[in-house]
Motif scaffolding. Structure first.
Motif, PDB file in Angstrom:
ATOM      1  N   HIS A 115       0.837  -1.210   0.000  1.00 37.16           N
ATOM      2  CA  HIS A 115       0.000   0.000   0.000  1.00 37.16           C
ATOM      3  C   HIS A 115       0.868   1.254   0.000  1.00 37.16           C
ATOM      4  CE1 HIS A 115      -3.655   2.387   1.169  1.00 37.16           C
ATOM      5  NE2 HIS A 115      -2.706   3.176   1.678  1.00 37.16           N
ATOM      6  N   GLN A 153      -7.783   3.859  -4.716  1.00 43.00           N
ATOM      7  CA  GLN A 153      -7.097   3.022  -5.704  1.00 43.00           C
ATOM      8  C   GLN A 153      -5.781   2.492  -5.152  1.00 43.00           C
ATOM      9  OE1 GLN A 153      -5.605   3.117 -10.286  1.00 43.00           O
ATOM     10  NE2 GLN A 153      -7.497   4.244  -9.879  1.00 43.00           N
ATOM     11  N   GLN A 176      -5.485   1.491  -2.065  1.00 41.52           N
ATOM     12  CA  GLN A 176      -5.940   0.315  -1.323  1.00 41.52           C
ATOM     13  C   GLN A 176      -6.127  -0.871  -2.263  1.00 41.52           C
ATOM     14  OE1 GLN A 176      -5.837   0.325   1.814  1.00 41.52           O
ATOM     15  NE2 GLN A 176      -7.549  -0.681   2.835  1.00 41.52           N
ATOM     16  N   TYR A 177      -6.651  -0.585  -3.444  1.00 40.39           N
ATOM     17  CA  TYR A 177      -6.848  -1.638  -4.441  1.00 40.39           C
ATOM     18  C   TYR A 177      -5.521  -2.230  -4.888  1.00 40.39           C
ATOM     19  CZ  TYR A 177      -8.342  -3.978  -8.722  1.00 40.39           C
ATOM     20  OH  TYR A 177      -8.574  -4.915  -9.693  1.00 40.39           O
ATOM     21  N   TRP A 178      -4.591  -1.364  -5.323  1.00 35.79           N
ATOM     22  CA  TRP A 178      -3.320  -1.880  -5.816  1.00 35.79           C
ATOM     23  C   TRP A 178      -2.486  -2.481  -4.695  1.00 35.79           C
ATOM     24  CZ3 TRP A 178      -3.400  -3.193 -10.415  1.00 35.79           C
ATOM     25  CH2 TRP A 178      -3.970  -2.418 -11.428  1.00 35.79           C
ATOM     26  N   LEU A 238     -10.759  -9.812   0.995  1.00 31.01           N
ATOM     27  CA  LEU A 238     -11.770  -9.121   0.201  1.00 31.01           C
ATOM     28  C   LEU A 238     -13.163  -9.406   0.739  1.00 31.01           C
ATOM     29  CD1 LEU A 238     -12.511  -7.391  -2.245  1.00 31.01           C
ATOM     30  CD2 LEU A 238     -12.402  -9.473  -3.660  1.00 31.01           C
ATOM     31  N   ASP A 272     -11.714   1.475   1.699  1.00 28.86           N
ATOM     32  CA  ASP A 272     -12.160   0.136   1.317  1.00 28.86           C
ATOM     33  C   ASP A 272     -13.351   0.129   0.377  1.00 28.86           C
ATOM     34  OD1 ASP A 272     -10.219  -1.421   2.564  1.00 28.86           O
ATOM     35  OD2 ASP A 272     -11.220  -1.295   4.497  1.00 28.86           O
ATOM     36  N   ARG A 317     -12.048   0.805  -2.893  1.00 34.61           N
ATOM     37  CA  ARG A 317     -11.379  -0.396  -3.415  1.00 34.61           C
ATOM     38  C   ARG A 317     -12.379  -1.281  -4.141  1.00 34.61           C
ATOM     39  NH1 ARG A 317      -9.261  -5.534   0.162  1.00 34.61           N
ATOM     40  NH2 ARG A 317      -8.925  -6.907  -1.614  1.00 34.61           N
ATOM     41  N   TRP A 357     -13.095   0.286  -7.514  1.00 31.25           N
ATOM     42  CA  TRP A 357     -12.027   0.094  -8.497  1.00 31.25           C
ATOM     43  C   TRP A 357     -11.951  -1.354  -8.966  1.00 31.25           C
ATOM     44  CZ3 TRP A 357     -10.804   3.973 -11.130  1.00 31.25           C
ATOM     45  CH2 TRP A 357     -10.762   5.249 -10.563  1.00 31.25           C
ATOM     46  N   LEU A 358     -12.316  -2.293  -8.108  1.00 28.17           N
ATOM     47  CA  LEU A 358     -12.426  -3.686  -8.549  1.00 28.17           C
ATOM     48  C   LEU A 358     -13.511  -3.803  -9.615  1.00 28.17           C
ATOM     49  CD1 LEU A 358     -11.848  -6.746  -8.306  1.00 28.17           C
ATOM     50  CD2 LEU A 358     -13.536  -6.810  -6.451  1.00 28.17           C
ATOM     51  N   ASP A 398     -12.240  -2.406 -12.840  1.00 21.99           N
ATOM     52  CA  ASP A 398     -11.286  -3.334 -13.454  1.00 21.99           C
ATOM     53  C   ASP A 398     -12.026  -4.465 -14.158  1.00 21.99           C
ATOM     54  OD1 ASP A 398      -9.082  -4.859 -14.165  1.00 21.99           O
ATOM     55  OD2 ASP A 398      -8.155  -4.776 -12.193  1.00 21.99           O
TER      56      ASP A 398
END
Length: 644
Positions: free
Chosen positions: A324, A360, A362-364, A384, A431, A434, A437-438, A441
């Motif tokens: 992170h 983002q 948090q996502y990556w 998740l 979160d 996140r 962004w999932l 994607d």
């Protein structure tokens, strides 16, 4: 006191009062100038007082006669809020040419100090102490017998009216003898001749870079190369600086080192460039030093449990921290929201794009943790599931949208503890974003038949201008424009609908598009058990609607849950379950027995009041997990697999 001395003291006092009156009458803060501040500030910090945990600061600031305002940094990058530890600054004394100079705190901005530089003076000499916490409490412990952390914003005053990047500083730091330092600053020299310790003189830099380059130091510090081939390949090097309570805690196995090196490799594949001259992970392994995760452009502060390496086989909880913070070098530090960029540390920041900056990231961070092997794919799925379940229980989504939660850092400065987090919400831009962004994607992958993904957005957006280190700002429209370049879609509508509306369910579209769904089990996953053990919490959030912390204290009660409907509130102590002294196992047994009609009565103590509550719940124990959706592609497996 002799009459002569008494007269002299009275004269000095009257002169000081006259000066203070003059300063007060002209108490204004200067407008920002484009010009560099003349001269170089000399800044010396003595951090050798381990017993009392006091940093002693000396500064020499070039100055011309007349009014001068000094700032103590208030708005700190990474915290997105006015987080200055003003109460920990003590003993401020200012002089010029060996004579005291009166100072006056600004009556509106408490982080500003006014002085009148006397005639003939060319510099101000400043002394003060930064009184770090002596024990754990509301502020983080930054000094232990074996390590310390120095954030330069806590130990510097700087002249108002100039951009931080236009103020030159020559810093030095004195550490106990034998200690080593990890930092993104370049060391000019080390002097161990002093009886106090070893002084590290750093190369001159600007104030902006200085504040963005903290120091972790300790008795047991090692610096590991995470990209041994960087120099030969012309890449900026990356190092892991590990400081530990005991030398044995910092021993890293080949497997562990390989996973941290894989993090660097996988980040390169996502972001396509390195916008730093070198990068220093600062990692503290300690049960005394305060936990932290704070990003900087060329380094990051990471404080984890002492057993981070020695308990490696016991679970991956917490191992997404370094991914992170490393991601932030690209997202937040290099590419920076335009309204978060400020010329200096006393200009208010605006947090409207934290759903990109932190969300983002948090996502990556989660994706890179899995791709590097720091976290297994199974643990990544379990984490998740836990995130989705937590957000799905956020009743506050009914009244407070996600965009409004980006104001949370500004509320932290005044709010203290939140008793009803599920209703009030908190920093959900981490979160929940996140999950958004999932979903983005998965939408790109679906519509491009797997040819493109959010990785393509990251390579273009965060990999822009590969040789550039200076921050490059962005706006909402910039994000939308790049998403549309990767995959045409109504991205503005997609994002604004998820940011601005008050939808009660959590945004689960990305999980479903990845071929999974949130499911429930009466047995927690190993990852879930490790996380609860790390937090020292017994969790009944998704059954009864509350969790229990240390000393059997009720921590959180979910708004609208069975426990809430029974009249429970945070802060009570759970004494008994169905007439027997509380234990976690006893409460689990009672929840299971209630499925077939068993009683579920709790004895609580709040202050000096004892009361019994009967909870109406027949659903048994519930813990989150992800379950495959039959007949769909497993896109999570693809997402978490290392890039080749």
């Amino acid at each position: 006191m002799t009459p002569t001395l008494r007269t002299a003291v009275a004269a000095i006092t009257l002169a000081t009062l006259a000066t203070l009156a003059q300063i007060a009458a002209a108490q204004t803060l200067p407008a920002l100038s484009d010009a560099p501040y003349p001269g170089v500030i000399q800044l010396s910090v003595d951090a050798t007082d381990l017993d009392r945990k006091i940093f002693r600061v000396r500064e020499r600031i070039p100055a011309s006669p007349g009014p001068l305002a000094l700032y103590y940094p208030r708005w700190l990058p990474g915290t997105h809020s006015p987080g200055a530890a003003l109460a920990q600054l003590g003993g401020l004394q200012i002089s010029a040419g060996g004579k005291p100079v009166a100072w006056l705190r600004d009556t509106v901005d408490s982080a500003a100090f006014h002085v009148e530089v006397p005639a003939g003076a060319t510099a101000l000499d400043i002394e003060f102490q930064f009184l770090t916490p002596v024990e754990a409490g509301t502020e983080r412990v930054v000094v232990t017998p074996d390590m310390l952390g120095v954030q330069w914003n806590a130990v510097v005053l700087y002249p108002a009216g100039h951009a931080a990047a236009q103020i030159a500083v020559q810093p030095s730091l004195t550490l106990p003898t034998g200690w080593q330092a990890g930092t993104a600053l370049d060391v000019a020299s080390k002097d161990g001749a002093s009886t106090r310790g070893t002084t590290f003189a750093f190369k001159p830099t600007d104030l902006d870079t200085l504040v963005d380059s903290p120091v972790f130091a300790g008795r047991h510090l090692q610096r590991l190369d995470l990209d041994p081939g960087a120099a030969a390949a012309g890449r900026a090097p990356v190092f892991l600086n590990v400081v530990a309570d005991r030398a044995s805690q910092g021993i890293i196995s080949p497997e562990q080192l390989a996973a941290h090196r894989a993090l660097v490799t996988q980040a390169d594949k996502v972001f396509a460039s390195r916008h730093f001259t070198h990068y220093e992970f600062l990692l503290a392994l300690s049960d005394q030093f305060g936990r932290i995760g704070l990003e900087h452009h060329q380094s990051s502060e990471n404080g984890v449990k002492a057993a981070y390496f020695t308990d490696w086989s016991k679970g991956s909880f917490g191992r997404d921290l370094l991914p992170h913070e490393y991601t932030h070098s690209w997202n937040g530090k290099f590419r920076r929201p335009a309204d978060l960029w400020t010329p200096h540390f006393n200009t208010p920041m605006r947090d409207s794009l934290l759903w990109v900056y932190e969300g983002q990231t948090q996502y990556w961070g989660a994706v890179l943790a899995a791709r590097s092997g720091l976290v297994s794919a199974a643990d990544a799925r379990d984490e998740l599931a836990e995130t989705a379940a937590l957000l799905d229980a956020r009743a506050g989504r009914a009244w407070r949208n996600l965009q409004d939660t980006t104001n949370e850092p500004l509320l932290w400065a005044t709010r203290g503890r939140r008793d009803w987090t599920s209703w009030q919400r908190s920093a959900d831009y981490y979160d929940e974003s996140r999950l958004i962004w999932l979903e983005a994607d998965m939408l790109i992958r679906e519509r491009s038949n797997g040819r493109r993904s959010l990785d393509d957005f990251a390579r273009a957006f965060f990999g822009a201008e590969p040789k550039r280190v200076q921050p490059l700002t962005y706006t909402f429209d910039d994000v939308v424009r790049e998403l549309n370049r990767v995959q045409p879609h109504d991205w503005a509508g997609f994002l604004r609908q998820r940011l601005d509306t008050n939808d009660r369910p959590a945004p689960m579209g990305g999980i479903a598009a990845a071929g999974w769904k949130l499911a429930w089990s009466d047995t927690p996953s190993e990852h879930y058990k490790a996380r609860m053990a790390g937090y020292k919490v017994a969790d009944f959030s998704y059954s009864l609607g509350f969790d229990i912390g240390e000393a059997a204290k009720v921590r959180n009660v979910n708004w609208g849950s069975p426990a809430f409907d029974a009249g429970m509130a945070p802060g009570a102590t759970l004494l008994a379950v169905n007439g027997r002294a509380y234990t976690e196992e006893l409460l689990k047994e009672a929840v299971t027995a209630a499925k077939t009609g068993g009683p579920l009565e709790l004895l609580l103590k709040s202050g000096d009041l004892y009361r019994s509550v009967r909870i109406d719940w027949r659903g048994g124990l519930r813990y989150p997990s992800l379950q495959r959706i039959d007949g769909t592609p497993d896109r999570l497996a693809t997402l978490f697999a290392p890039l080749r």
